[in-house]
Design a protein around this motif. Structure first.
Motif: not given
Length: 439
Positions: A321-333, A80-81, A74-76
């Protein structure tokens, strides 16, 4: 030096005993490498803030323990942020569950079999909106109606079988039997899907999604992407939103027009990558008439679900998903406009890479977060497989049938970790060559 061989994960995803031809699972739960429940809990502060940077490298090294896989995903996937509290996430979870309940009820009103514990595999409507009075469907519909009305007969078993004029409803109803046909074929080797209620849950989620995403509706392959979600997450609404987030990444592949299929863009990217890193192989494939790379469509559409065992495909996905992870992902969605403002406001200041995945860090370092979106790691995974089979393809493939056969032979013979490592190496090589070409 003695190495811990790890514990098998097969007990978490039991295969039906009569299914003996499934690919062998290589993934092992290894102490000190696999992200454990203890390490996962330790990554949160007392308020609930998550230091996701701590977990990304561990996921890449050894995957996620099956007991916590759903909540980590759910985080990856950006549900959720990491910078939110336990309380904030619980509020979001409840809001989403309510939203899903409304969506499902809307679908149930249009077609009462949604949420009934049953599903259909026969067409119920023509493209003109005329009902198809299939006896099996009518029987199932009547049984569903009696169940929802407490067993009372209403004397009109086909009351909803009337001509439909709403184009959106027609398109949606046209997809329902296809979803049903795909549901009974999806992960049929797993004990989990011996239960009718689990098949019905998968059908419900995909049917609700088809109504929710009116541009994409439903396409074959989506059941393969959704199936793990309902196995990992007990709550149907949570599984739906996790699947919806995955589709945010992949829905472009399923977007079809009269002239093109969305995945063609990724196939074109794959061709470009292969041309750069292995021009000889690319030329050979073009000579064979495979320059469109359609032979790789399945790998990109369902992210190698067919090439790996069930457990290994999950391991591959979470590494990606761990390799591609962007911490702004939740906000982008959740709030694309705010995310764009934040990105615009931070120009000139480097994003903190500590919370980013390794693949994402490489993109940031090489400045490939410009006008064009960076290529997903899945393209480099397929390129890595082609590179690995390059010698065989060059010497043995005399036609496209041979290419397909050679690639089909990789089923069950791929190592997820090695595939990801190979993809990362090719990504680095590709960025370097592309940078040199632009000088």
């Amino acid at each position: 030096m003695w190495r811990d061989p790890g514990a098998p994960a097969d007990s978490f995803y039991q295969v039906r005993p009569e299914c003996t031809d499934v690919p062998k699972t290589r993934f092992r739960i290894k102490a000190g490498k696999t992200l454990s429940a203890r390490k996962w809990r330790a990554a949160f502060t007392s308020e609930g803030y998550l230091d996701i940077g701590k977990t990304l490298s561990r996921i890449y090294r050894g995957g996620i323990h099956p007991s916590i896989r759903g909540e980590v995903w759910e985080f990856l996937l950006g549900c959720y942020d990491p910078k939110s509290t336990f309380e904030e996430r619980e509020h979001i979870r409840q809001r989403r569950r309510d939203q899903y309940a409304v969506l499902k009820e809307e679908c149930h009103t249009i077609f009462p079999m949604i949420g009934s514990g049953s599903f259909i595999t026969a067409p119920i409507i023509t493209e003109n909106g005329d009902p198809i009075l299939d006896p099996i469907t009518l029987q199932e519909a009547q049984a569903t109606k009696e169940l929802s009305s407490g067993g009372q007969q209403n004397g009109n078993p086909g009351c909803e079988m009337v001509k439909e004029y709403d184009k959106r409803i027609i398109q949606w109803k046209l997809s329902l039997h296809q979803i049903g046909l795909d549901v009974v074929r999806t992960d049929r080797t797993l004990v989990f899907y011996e239960k009718q209620e689990n098949l019905a849950k998968l059908w419900d989620i995909l049917s609700v999604y088809a109504w929710f995403d009116k541009d994409i509706n439903y396409c074959q392959g989506m059941s393969d992407l959704c199936s793990p979600m309902i196995i990992l997450l007990d709550d149907e609404a949570d599984a739906f939103w996790c699947f919806e987030r995955l589709m945010r990444r992949l829905r472009g592949n399923f977007r079809c027009t009269e002239r093109s299929v969305g995945v063609e863009a990724q196939l074109s990217n794959l061709a470009s990558v292969t041309q750069v890193i292995d021009p000889k192989l690319h030329h050979h494939l073009e000579t064979l008439g495979g320059g469109d790379y359609l032979f790789a469509i399945r790998m990109l559409m369902v992210l190698f679900r067919r090439e790996f065992s069930f457990a290994d495909s999950l391991y591959l996905w979470e590494m990606m998903w761990a390799l591609e992870y962007d911490p702004d992902l939740f906000l982008m969605y959740e709030d694309p406009n705010l995310a764009a403002e934040k990105s615009e406001g931070s120009k000139g200041r480097a994003k903190s890479t500590r919370q980013c995945g390794k693949f994402e860090r490489e993109n940031l370092k090489n400045g490939s977060k410009g006008v064009e979106a960076p290529l997903p790691i899945s393209v480099f995974l397929v390129a890595s497989v082609l590179k690995d089979k390059s010698t065989k393809l060059l010497t043995e493939a005399k036609g496209l049938d041979d290419v397909v056969k050679i690639l089909n032979d990789i089923t069950g013979n791929l190592d997820a970790k090695k595939a990801c490592t190979g993809a990362m190496k090719l990504h680095k090589k590709y960025l370097k060559k592309a940078a040199n070409a632009n000088r």
